[in-house]
Design a protein around this motif. Structure first.
Motif, PDB file in Angstrom:
ATOM      1  N   TYR A  44      41.051  15.931  41.795  1.00 61.37           N
ATOM      2  CA  TYR A  44      40.124  15.293  43.113  1.00 61.37           C
ATOM      3  C   TYR A  44      41.246  14.861  44.145  1.00 61.37           C
ATOM      4  N   LEU A  45      42.072  15.690  44.579  1.00 56.15           N
ATOM      5  CA  LEU A  45      42.975  16.069  45.663  1.00 56.15           C
ATOM      6  C   LEU A  45      43.898  16.855  46.425  1.00 56.15           C
ATOM      7  N   ASN A  46      43.386  16.843  47.429  1.00 55.26           N
ATOM      8  CA  ASN A  46      43.704  18.170  48.255  1.00 55.26           C
ATOM      9  C   ASN A  46      45.786  18.558  48.392  1.00 55.26           C
ATOM     10  N   PRO A  47      45.581  19.525  48.518  1.00 57.04           N
ATOM     11  CA  PRO A  47      46.847  19.882  47.856  1.00 57.04           C
ATOM     12  C   PRO A  47      48.068  18.890  48.736  1.00 57.04           C
ATOM     13  N   THR A  48      48.409  18.508  49.366  1.00 55.42           N
ATOM     14  CA  THR A  48      49.034  17.803  50.900  1.00 55.42           C
ATOM     15  C   THR A  48      49.093  16.825  49.769  1.00 55.42           C
ATOM     16  N   ARG A  49      48.057  16.252  49.739  1.00 51.64           N
ATOM     17  CA  ARG A  49      48.177  14.949  48.215  1.00 51.64           C
ATOM     18  C   ARG A  49      49.143  14.900  47.311  1.00 51.64           C
ATOM     19  N   GLN A  50      48.373  16.767  46.711  1.00 51.26           N
ATOM     20  CA  GLN A  50      49.361  16.438  45.040  1.00 51.26           C
ATOM     21  C   GLN A  50      50.527  16.448  44.986  1.00 51.26           C
ATOM     22  N   GLY A  68      38.464  22.919  46.723  1.00 54.17           N
ATOM     23  CA  GLY A  68      39.161  22.697  47.711  1.00 54.17           C
ATOM     24  C   GLY A  68      40.118  21.711  47.340  1.00 54.17           C
ATOM     25  N   THR A  69      40.575  22.067  46.155  1.00 56.65           N
ATOM     26  CA  THR A  69      41.713  21.464  45.351  1.00 56.65           C
ATOM     27  C   THR A  69      42.554  22.568  45.380  1.00 56.65           C
ATOM     28  N   GLU A  70      42.315  23.489  45.445  1.00 60.98           N
ATOM     29  CA  GLU A  70      43.055  25.574  44.401  1.00 60.98           C
ATOM     30  C   GLU A  70      44.555  24.631  45.814  1.00 60.98           C
ATOM     31  N   ASN A  71      45.630  25.232  45.090  1.00 63.54           N
ATOM     32  CA  ASN A  71      47.231  25.055  45.634  1.00 63.54           C
ATOM     33  C   ASN A  71      47.700  25.836  44.918  1.00 63.54           C
TER      34      ASN A  71
END
Length: 121
Positions: free
Chosen positions: A64-70, A90-93
């Motif tokens: 439940y983190l956006n790609p940048t925060r991942q 929304g978290t797809e990376n």
């Protein structure tokens, strides 16, 4: 149904957040849950930790983190060696997905809540 020990990354104590709902539903469905979030707290009897802790036997990591925060968690998740990682909407990376697959970890672009509700978790 088997217990799939799950790490929820991006956990929140706010009831309107999907991470909150996921923790609640995972507990209701009998899964062991470890939660890591920005702020400490408790959801459905699960303490939210704010620091990475060494983990073993994790079946699923649900993001439940956006790609940048991942990015801050790439190595942590790889070292945890889960069987799968779920990228919620929304978290797809693609970058991280490729890295996980290269390390033999199953990747799913899915919604944890839908998987739990439809008994596909």
């Amino acid at each position: 149904m088997s217990n799939k020990k799950t790490l929820v990354l991006g956990a929140s104590t706010k009831p309107d957040r999907y991470a909150f709902m996921a923790i609640t539903m995972l507990v209701e469905k009998g899964h062991s849950v470890i939660a890591i979030g920005q702020n400490a707290g408790e959801v459905a009897g699960i303490n939210i930790r704010t620091k990475n802790i060494p983990l073993a036997s994790i079946h699923t990591v649900t993001l439940y983190l956006n790609p940048t925060r991942q990015r801050d968690y790439y190595n942590y998740i790889l070292e945890t060696k889960p069987k799968r990682v779920i990228f919620n909407p929304g978290t797809e990376n693609p970058e991280f997905s490729q890295l996980l697959k290269a390390n033999g970890i199953k990747v799913e672009d899915a919604c944890t809540l839908v998987l739990l509700t439809t008994n596909q978790y």
